[in-house]
Enzyme design. Structure first.
Site, PDB file in Angstrom:
ATOM      1  CB  SER A 293      43.349  35.602  46.453  1.00 20.65           C
ATOM      2  OG  SER A 293      42.124  36.027  47.012  1.00 20.65           O
ATOM      3  CG  LEU A 294      43.857  41.939  46.367  1.00 22.06           C
ATOM      4  CD1 LEU A 294      45.211  42.448  45.943  1.00 22.06           C
ATOM      5  CD2 LEU A 294      42.770  42.556  45.483  1.00 22.06           C
TER       6      LEU A 294
ATOM      7  CG  HIS B   2      39.218  32.370  47.757  1.00 23.49           C
ATOM      8  ND1 HIS B   2      38.950  32.809  46.485  1.00 23.49           N
ATOM      9  CD2 HIS B   2      40.207  33.153  48.246  1.00 23.49           C
ATOM     10  CE1 HIS B   2      39.769  33.810  46.202  1.00 23.49           C
ATOM     11  NE2 HIS B   2      40.520  34.044  47.254  1.00 23.49           N
TER      12      HIS B   2
ATOM     13  CD  GLN C  66      39.639  35.717  42.768  1.00 21.83           C
ATOM     14  OE1 GLN C  66      38.964  36.427  43.517  1.00 21.83           O
ATOM     15  NE2 GLN C  66      40.841  36.067  42.338  1.00 21.83           N
TER      16      GLN C  66
ATOM     17  CD  GLN D  81      42.512  40.781  52.432  1.00 24.13           C
ATOM     18  OE1 GLN D  81      41.792  40.671  51.448  1.00 24.13           O
ATOM     19  NE2 GLN D  81      42.052  41.166  53.614  1.00 24.13           N
TER      20      GLN D  81
ATOM     21  NE  ARG E  56      37.795  39.997  45.067  1.00 21.11           N
ATOM     22  CZ  ARG E  56      38.761  39.390  45.767  1.00 21.11           C
ATOM     23  NH1 ARG E  56      39.568  40.111  46.528  1.00 21.11           N
ATOM     24  NH2 ARG E  56      38.908  38.076  45.702  1.00 21.11           N
TER      25      ARG E  56
END
Length: 403
Positions: free
Chosen positions: A92-93, A202, A250, A11, A117
């Site tokens: 991440s994503l 995160h 995560q 993202q 999410r």
């Protein structure tokens, strides 16, 4: 074959207009966006191609949009390029994009997961107390010390992303973050940039969202992946028994991207394709491992760039192989001035057998590292043959110059 990795952006890489060029040129991409629109019940394609930037910025929209854009780049690349990955990774994503690409989740399930999410993350952030900051030219030890020194039970800041040895992202409450930024700005050569994200991803502040996601994840069946996918949490490949747990972790753990790049390099990756908008991960890879050929693939022209590179490498390999064979043949027909049978067996016959084996292995191998290693090995073996035969120095040099 060169070892290939597909890497997927996270993202922040999204922008209005992404994937439109691929949509115009690839039927599979059109079908992919139609499937995304139908699965989510929203016009995701319109949001990506001509939507409002603020709408695309919303986490619940950005995440399925990026997943679709990355898969669009993947499917388009499969039509053009003959590259089979050995390892997949995403930031991440992007880890979800990698899991869908490999087949651990179907595309429809992946869309629904990242949509939920994103919603859970937005619901957690309604109070707007969190933020994220990118930091450059400051060591990880200093950042850890600052986070520990300034954080309290009610105001937490932690490292959210290890992007490189020179780039980190901090995540947490706004008030302590402002004090850390003030301290960082006093350091010589430091760089600080507040990220345009909707909250402190995160970090432990995401735990309410992570708890909700953990419940939802179990509703979607896991499949056997086609290729290994490296986890953000462990910087090691997932297995089907730990994916749910690691995707939960995560959300509240730092992204270990530096360690992930190290893992790819240590496992022989020679080519990395960043599938999705922008060139963030590709640039990080180039900076850390210049020997890895890195391409950002998100337009038709970027596919052509990869094709040209592959064609050039194939030509180079063909020339290398021809030179090795020519030099080897010249060494074999060179006059033998040594009558010692044992020396001839050890210095000519056995090395010749080794050279034949090496050359045979290269017939179907396109790995740059292997070619370099074999070229060096064959050169030494040919030198041994010529020395054993007692070929004059000038003639030896002429033969060796062929390689």
């Amino acid at each position: 074959m060169n070892k290939v990795s597909f890497i997927f952006p996270g993202q922040g890489s999204q922008f209005v207009g992404m994937s439109k060029e691929l949509w115009n040129n690839f039927t599979m991409v059109k079908r992919l966006f139609e499937e995304a629109d139908d699965t989510l019940g929203i016009k995701l394609s319109k949001l990506c191609f001509e939507g409002e930037p603020d709408d695309l910025l919303q986490t619940m929209n950005a995440q399925p949009a990026l997943l679709t854009a990355s898969l669009a780049a993947y499917y388009a690349s499969r039509e053009i390029l003959e590259l089979e990955p050995q390892l997949l990774a995403g930031h991440s994503l992007g880890e979800y994009s990698a899991l869908v690409c490999s087949g651990f989740f179907s595309f429809q399930d992946g869309l629904q997961i990242v949509r939920k999410r994103g919603m859970f993350m937005q619901q957690t952030l309604v109070n707007g107390v969190g933020t994220m900051v990118a930091v450059g030219n400051v060591s990880v030890s200093i950042l850890e010390s600052l986070c520990q020194e300034i954080s309290t039970d009610s105001g937490i800041v932690s490292i959210a992303c290890h992007n490189s040895d020179n780039q980190y992202v901090l995540s947490g409450h706004k008030e302590p973050m402002s004090r850390i930024v003030e301290q960082i700005n006093r350091l010589e050569h430091s760089k600080v940039n507040y990220l345009t994200v909707s909250g402190p991803f995160h970090s432990i502040l995401m735990k309410p969202a992570a708890d909700k996601l953990a419940v939802e994840l179990r509703k979607f069946p896991l499949r056997k992946g086609r290729w290994p996918v490296v986890s953000n949490v462990t910087a090691l490949p997932h297995d089907e028994f730990t994916i749910y747990d690691l995707l939960y972790k995560q959300m509240i753990s730092p992204v270990r991207w530096t360690d992930t790049m190290d893992y790819l390099y240590q496992n022989g990756i020679a080519i990395a394709l960043e599938l999705g908008p922008r060139k963030v991960l590709g640039q990080l890879m180039k900076e850390r491992y210049p020997s890895i050929s890195t391409f950002s693939v998100n337009t038709s022209s970027s596919f052509k760039e990869v094709e040209q590179w592959l064609s050039k490498r194939q030509t180079t390999h063909k020339v290398t192989l021809e030179c090795l064979e020519e030099g080897f043949a010249a060494a074999l027909i060179a006059r033998n001035r040594n009558g010692d049978y044992k020396q001839h067996m050890e210095g000519v016959v056995y090395p010749s057998q080794q050279i034949r084996n090496w050359i045979n292995q290269l017939q179907d191998n396109k790995n740059d590292t292997v070619y370099d290693a074999v070229n060096t090995e064959v050169l030494e073996l040919i030198r041994t043959i010529l020395t054993t035969k007692q070929v004059p120095e000038q003639e030896q040099q002429t033969i060796l110059n062929m390689i």
